[in-house]
Structures are given as structure tokens and as C-alpha cells.
Design an enzyme around this catalytic site. Structure first.
Site, PDB file in Angstrom:
ATOM      1  N   HIS A  96      34.150 -12.673   2.634  1.00 31.87           N
ATOM      2  CA  HIS A  96      33.526 -12.440   2.441  1.00 31.87           C
ATOM      3  C   HIS A  96      32.501 -13.871   1.583  1.00 31.87           C
ATOM      4  O   HIS A  96      32.738 -14.656   0.563  1.00 31.87           O
ATOM      5  CB  HIS A  96      34.040 -11.837   1.008  1.00 31.87           C
ATOM      6  CG  HIS A  96      34.892 -12.346  -0.035  1.00 31.87           C
ATOM      7  ND1 HIS A  96      34.941 -13.620  -0.575  1.00 31.87           N
ATOM      8  CD2 HIS A  96      36.224 -11.700  -0.933  1.00 31.87           C
ATOM      9  CE1 HIS A  96      36.230 -14.073  -1.313  1.00 31.87           C
ATOM     10  NE2 HIS A  96      37.458 -12.451  -2.016  1.00 31.87           N
ATOM     11  N   HIS A 118      45.230  -3.851  -7.606  1.00 28.72           N
ATOM     12  CA  HIS A 118      43.724  -5.197  -6.859  1.00 28.72           C
ATOM     13  C   HIS A 118      42.925  -3.891  -6.537  1.00 28.72           C
ATOM     14  O   HIS A 118      43.269  -3.531  -5.515  1.00 28.72           O
ATOM     15  CB  HIS A 118      44.592  -6.073  -6.798  1.00 28.72           C
ATOM     16  CG  HIS A 118      43.118  -7.113  -6.653  1.00 28.72           C
ATOM     17  ND1 HIS A 118      42.499  -7.039  -7.687  1.00 28.72           N
ATOM     18  CD2 HIS A 118      43.043  -7.854  -5.718  1.00 28.72           C
ATOM     19  CE1 HIS A 118      41.500  -8.452  -6.967  1.00 28.72           C
ATOM     20  NE2 HIS A 118      41.936  -8.593  -5.207  1.00 28.72           N
ATOM     21  N   TYR A 121      44.184 -21.272   0.657  1.00 30.23           N
ATOM     22  CA  TYR A 121      44.227 -20.187   0.131  1.00 30.23           C
ATOM     23  C   TYR A 121      43.668 -20.484  -1.905  1.00 30.23           C
ATOM     24  O   TYR A 121      43.096 -19.804  -2.321  1.00 30.23           O
ATOM     25  CB  TYR A 121      44.964 -18.898  -0.061  1.00 30.23           C
ATOM     26  CG  TYR A 121      44.856 -17.880  -0.605  1.00 30.23           C
ATOM     27  CD1 TYR A 121      44.107 -16.234   0.006  1.00 30.23           C
ATOM     28  CD2 TYR A 121      45.415 -17.215  -1.420  1.00 30.23           C
ATOM     29  CE1 TYR A 121      44.186 -15.738   0.186  1.00 30.23           C
ATOM     30  CE2 TYR A 121      45.100 -15.743  -2.010  1.00 30.23           C
ATOM     31  CZ  TYR A 121      44.552 -14.513  -0.861  1.00 30.23           C
ATOM     32  OH  TYR A 121      44.006 -13.704  -1.619  1.00 30.23           O
ATOM     33  N   GLU A 150      40.194  -5.052  -5.794  1.00 30.26           N
ATOM     34  CA  GLU A 150      38.942  -5.764  -4.717  1.00 30.26           C
ATOM     35  C   GLU A 150      39.093  -4.550  -3.299  1.00 30.26           C
ATOM     36  O   GLU A 150      39.806  -4.076  -2.861  1.00 30.26           O
ATOM     37  CB  GLU A 150      39.007  -6.737  -4.486  1.00 30.26           C
ATOM     38  CG  GLU A 150      38.345  -7.927  -3.972  1.00 30.26           C
ATOM     39  CD  GLU A 150      38.918  -9.441  -3.760  1.00 30.26           C
ATOM     40  OE1 GLU A 150      39.429  -9.994  -3.963  1.00 30.26           O
ATOM     41  OE2 GLU A 150      37.519  -9.735  -3.122  1.00 30.26           O
ATOM     42  N   HIS A 153      48.190 -10.569   0.896  1.00 28.85           N
ATOM     43  CA  HIS A 153      47.549 -11.588   2.834  1.00 28.85           C
ATOM     44  C   HIS A 153      48.730 -12.384   3.539  1.00 28.85           C
ATOM     45  O   HIS A 153      49.648 -12.768   2.447  1.00 28.85           O
ATOM     46  CB  HIS A 153      46.557 -12.142   2.358  1.00 28.85           C
ATOM     47  CG  HIS A 153      45.740 -11.981   1.856  1.00 28.85           C
ATOM     48  ND1 HIS A 153      44.921 -10.795   2.893  1.00 28.85           N
ATOM     49  CD2 HIS A 153      44.985 -11.154   0.307  1.00 28.85           C
ATOM     50  CE1 HIS A 153      43.526 -10.285   2.004  1.00 28.85           C
ATOM     51  NE2 HIS A 153      43.731 -10.349  -0.006  1.00 28.85           N
ATOM     52  N   HIS A 184      43.729 -12.613  -9.651  1.00 29.70           N
ATOM     53  CA  HIS A 184      42.532 -13.246  -9.750  1.00 29.70           C
ATOM     54  C   HIS A 184      41.093 -12.515 -10.270  1.00 29.70           C
ATOM     55  O   HIS A 184      40.396 -13.178 -10.901  1.00 29.70           O
ATOM     56  CB  HIS A 184      42.081 -13.602  -8.659  1.00 29.70           C
ATOM     57  CG  HIS A 184      41.541 -13.193  -7.574  1.00 29.70           C
ATOM     58  ND1 HIS A 184      40.186 -13.693  -6.961  1.00 29.70           N
ATOM     59  CD2 HIS A 184      41.701 -12.333  -6.933  1.00 29.70           C
ATOM     60  CE1 HIS A 184      39.769 -11.963  -5.779  1.00 29.70           C
ATOM     61  NE2 HIS A 184      41.292 -11.838  -5.908  1.00 29.70           N
ATOM     62  N   ASP A 201      47.484 -10.585  -4.263  1.00 31.81           N
ATOM     63  CA  ASP A 201      46.498 -12.037  -3.361  1.00 31.81           C
ATOM     64  C   ASP A 201      47.252 -12.996  -3.942  1.00 31.81           C
ATOM     65  O   ASP A 201      47.418 -13.828  -3.296  1.00 31.81           O
ATOM     66  CB  ASP A 201      45.158 -12.147  -4.443  1.00 31.81           C
ATOM     67  CG  ASP A 201      44.197 -11.226  -4.036  1.00 31.81           C
ATOM     68  OD1 ASP A 201      44.608 -11.367  -2.559  1.00 31.81           O
ATOM     69  OD2 ASP A 201      43.465 -10.984  -4.397  1.00 31.81           O
ATOM     70  N   ASP A 253      39.325  -5.541  -0.121  1.00 31.07           N
ATOM     71  CA  ASP A 253      40.051  -5.567   0.909  1.00 31.07           C
ATOM     72  C   ASP A 253      41.957  -4.599   0.294  1.00 31.07           C
ATOM     73  O   ASP A 253      42.539  -5.020   1.785  1.00 31.07           O
ATOM     74  CB  ASP A 253      40.558  -6.805   1.844  1.00 31.07           C
ATOM     75  CG  ASP A 253      40.493  -7.929   0.169  1.00 31.07           C
ATOM     76  OD1 ASP A 253      40.697  -7.571  -1.420  1.00 31.07           O
ATOM     77  OD2 ASP A 253      41.378  -9.324   0.264  1.00 31.07           O
TER      78      ASP A 253
END
Ligand code: FEO
Length: 404
Positions: A24, A78, A196, A80, A229, A145, A164, A82
Site C-alpha cells: 500500500h 485487526h 516497520y 485491515e 507479519h 495501529h 501488526d 491484509d
């Protein structure tokens, strides 16, 4: 992909994305992974999903352990895409599963996908899910986040599934930090953590400190940290916790990064004596040209060093576009505890350096003024001014660095 047992009856069932280079908008030169975890207990429970393109991989991985139709609970730490992007195909296979999610997660998920007909249990910090032999405790981590973010702690295994936080964008064949270190170096792993943090978590330093203090207060025994991740922290979870605390407390290298762009090489020519002045103060210095460097790498280097000298030519009385773009991006990341200065060249009218200092003020950064601004090509005298400013800047960086 083959599942990997990370704790008794808890499996990594994620996907490795070797080829992603633009995540992104920021570069991922080493790819990434989307980690999710299957708890094969009395109640089969999936913690997190993966990016939609990788749904097939996580489903195949789950099938190696259990029929996905037997999944009773899905925890979404989360929303998001991904991490939640493959929730719909999972729910097609396990339509009766209950989704554990924060209130903000539920509200957000409703906007991303059709959730009608799905069962939800909205959870908050301290709520638990007993799957048989394991107890999952949820820990809200709003704005770490996204507003919906939470973590899941599994008491019996001392396992923190941290979403994350504590992650890295790094595709590796091994799933654990100690396996990473057999093929790469400590420095590379630390750099991936820093990259990161700088690009995703920099604005949230005080929240991070608060959350780590809360975890300590709760007395959670953490034996392993499994982010969504990169590698899982098995050999030394304290290492990444300490790295985060250090960064949240403003730790940086005592050094300077010169980040510049240039039209006809005049600003580039200024960078050289500036660099030399800093070097002659025995300080580490690195030079980055913006249009030759992806933004996220420039952000990481900015975050790595205590000081930054920003070089911008004047174009149409304002900053050069790539430099303005960088500063706008940086302002959004709300950097703290850094000291800055500016330099640049102009033709018939200056102004870019003044504008850069205006941006530094908006960010509340410590400044060394007035910087250096020169006309057309740097003369010998101009180069001497740059050298002197480089030396003066290094001295101020050293002084400021002692505060931390
Ligand atoms: Fe890896 Fe916030 O998504």
C-alpha cells in the site's frame, strides 16, 4: 503451505508473499508474510486471516490439520484487508463460526464486506474465550495501529498473538527469529523491525509505551510473540519488546542523515561539504537523494538517526516537489526527538529553505538555524559555508542526543 506447529496444538497457517514490492505505497524489498494461527483444541479456533489473494493457501494449510468446516471461532484482531481479506471464503466454509472482534472492528468490517448472517461476539480487554485446554484473553490496542486493533494472549502457552505490532515485512522460509538468523543477520532483522516501526507505528510511540506498561501490569508471562507479519519471536521475545520501548522513548543513532533532491546538481553539490563537515566532527553521516530512494526507505533512515539535514532547491518560490512530498508524509508520522536543519540552492529568488523550516515548526522538531541557501552554483565560499554549517550541525546533534 505446510502448517507449522508453534506451540502444542497451535499452528501457523499463514502465507508467504515473496513477490510483493509495494505494500500500500511503501516498498517491501524482502516481501512479507501474512501470519494467522489455528488452535486445534476442543473448539477449533482460527486467529486472524490473510490477504484475500492468499485465501487458498491458508485454507489448504488448515485442511492439513482439520476440516475448515469444523472451525467454531474466528478471532479478528485487526480488520485491515491484509489480515481480514480472506474472512469471507473462510466463513463460506465455516458459516456457523462465531467471530470475536472489537466493537470498532465490527463497525469497520461491516463497511468492508457483507457480514449479514455471520455470528459475532464483540470483545474488550480482559474478555476470554475458553476453547477447551486453552484460554484466549483479548487485549484492546486501539490505534496500534487502527482503531479496531487488538491482541490475543493464550495463557497456557505464554503466547501473545500481537497482530501488526512487533512485525516485520520480510518473507522467509523459516517461521521463527532463530531460523531467520541462520540465513540473515541480526542487523537485517533489526533493520526490518525499525523499517516497520518507522513507517507504520511512528505516530503511536506514547500508546506503545502505555500498552507495554499495561501488559507488564497485567503480569502476562510472555514466552513467544507471534505477529501477523514476518518472523515469530521464539528465542528472545524480550528483544523486540525492548526495541519497541527504545524507539518509543526516542532512541536513535548519534548521527545525521542528509536527505535532499536536486534540479541541476547545485543542491547535490552542497551536500558534499555538509557531509564532510559532519564527518570531521567524527559523526556518522549518510546521504540520500529523494528521487533515487523510495519514500519509505527515506522515512526509515530519518527515524534511524538523531539528526537530519534536508536539502531542497527552490522551484517557483517554494520547495522542490519531492522534498515537499517527503515532509508532508513525515508530518503525518508525527516524528519526535529529532533535530533538523535545511539547505538548498535557488536561481533568481529563494524561499525553499524558509519553507522547510516552517514545516519543521509545524512538526515541533528541534531546529538548527538558519541553514544554508545559495544562488545558482555553490562558489568556493558557499562550500565553506556548507562545511561550517555541517560542523555546527553535528555539534548541535551531539548536544541534543545527550538528552536521551
Ligand atoms: Fe498488516 Fe494493519 O495491517
Amino acid at each position: 503451505m505446510k502448517p507449522v506447529e508453534i506451540k502444542p496444538n497451535i499452528y501457523w497457517v499463514g502465507a508467504i508473499d515473496w513477490g510483493v514490492r509495494d505494500f500500500h505505497g511503501y516498498v517491501t524489498p524482502n516481501g512479507t508474510t501474512y501470519n494467522n494461527y489455528l488452535i486445534a483444541d476442543d473448539q477449533i479456533t482460527l486467529v486472524d486471516c490473510v490477504k484475500d489473494d492468499f485465501a487458498k493457501y491458508t485454507i489448504e494449510s488448515i485442511q492439513n490439520i482439520v476440516d475448515p468446516g469444523k472451525i467454531e471461532n474466528v478471532v479478528i484482531n485487526h480488520i485491515e484487508p491484509d489480515h481480514a481479506g480472506s474472512l469471507a471464503p473462510i466463513m463460506e466454509l465455516a458459516p456457523k463460526a462465531t467471530i470475536y472482534i472489537t466493537a470498532k472492528g465490527k463497525a469497520g468490517l461491516d463497511r468492508y464486506m457483507d457480514t449479514s448472517g455471520w455470528r459475532f461476539r464483540v470483545v474488550k480487554t480482559g474478555d476470554t474465550l475458553h476453547t477447551g485446554n486453552k484460554t484466549l484473553t483479548f487485549l484492546n490496542t486501539p490505534m496500534l495501529h487502527w482503531p479496531d486493533s487488538m491482541m490475543t494472549y493464550i495463557e497456557e502457552d505464554g503466547l501473545l498473538i500481537s497482530q501488526d505490532a512487533f512485525g516485520q515485512h520480510y518473507a522467509t522460509a523459516g517461521r521463527f527469529d532463530d531460523e531467520f538468523l541462520t540465513c540473515c543477520s541480526v542487523a537485517e532483522l533489526e533493520d526490518a523491525v525499525l523499517d516497520y516501526y518507522a513507517n507504520i507505528l511512528m505516530p503511536f510511540g506514547s500508546l506503545i509505551k502505555g500498552k507495554i506498561a499495561e501488559i507488564e501490569k497485567l503480569g502476562l508471562k510472555i514466552d513467544m510473540i507471534a505477529p501477523d507479519h514476518g518472523v515469530i519471536w521464539r528465542s528472545d521475545p524480550g528483544k523486540v519488546l525492548n526495541m519497541y520501548l527504545d524507539m518509543a522513548n526516542g532512541k536513535a543513532r548519534e548521527g545525521v542523515v542528509i536527505i535532499y533532491d536536486t534540479m541541476w546538481k547545485s543542491t547535490a553539490l552542497m551536500a558534499q561539504p555538509l557531509m564532510q563537515g559532519i564527518r570531521d566532527e567524527n559523526m556518522e553521516v549518510k546521504v540520500i537523494k529523494l528521487r533515487a530512494t523510495p519514500m519509505s526507505i527515506a522515512v526509515k533512515e530519518f527515524w534511524k538517526y538523531r539528526g537530519c539535514l534536508l536539502g531542497t532547491p527552490t522551484l517557483n518560490n517554494i520547495m522542490y516537489p519531492s522534498v515537499a512530498d517527503f515532509l508532508t508524509h513525515l508530518r503525518g508520522l508525527r516524528p519526535k526527538n529529532r533535530i533538523v536543519g535545511a539547505f538548498g540552492s535557488y536561481g533568481w529568488g529563494g524561499g525553499a529553505v524558509k519553507e522547510a523550516y516552517g514545516e519543521f515548526d509545524r512538526m515541533g522538531l528541534e531546529k538548527v538555524e538558519p541553514g544554508v541557501e545559495i544562488k545558482y552554483r555553490p562558489s568556493l565560499e558557499d562550500e565553506q559555508s556548507c562545511y561550517a554549517f555541517g560542523k555546527a550541525f553535528a555539534k548541535e546533534v551531539r548536544k541534543y542526543h545527550r538528552k536521551f
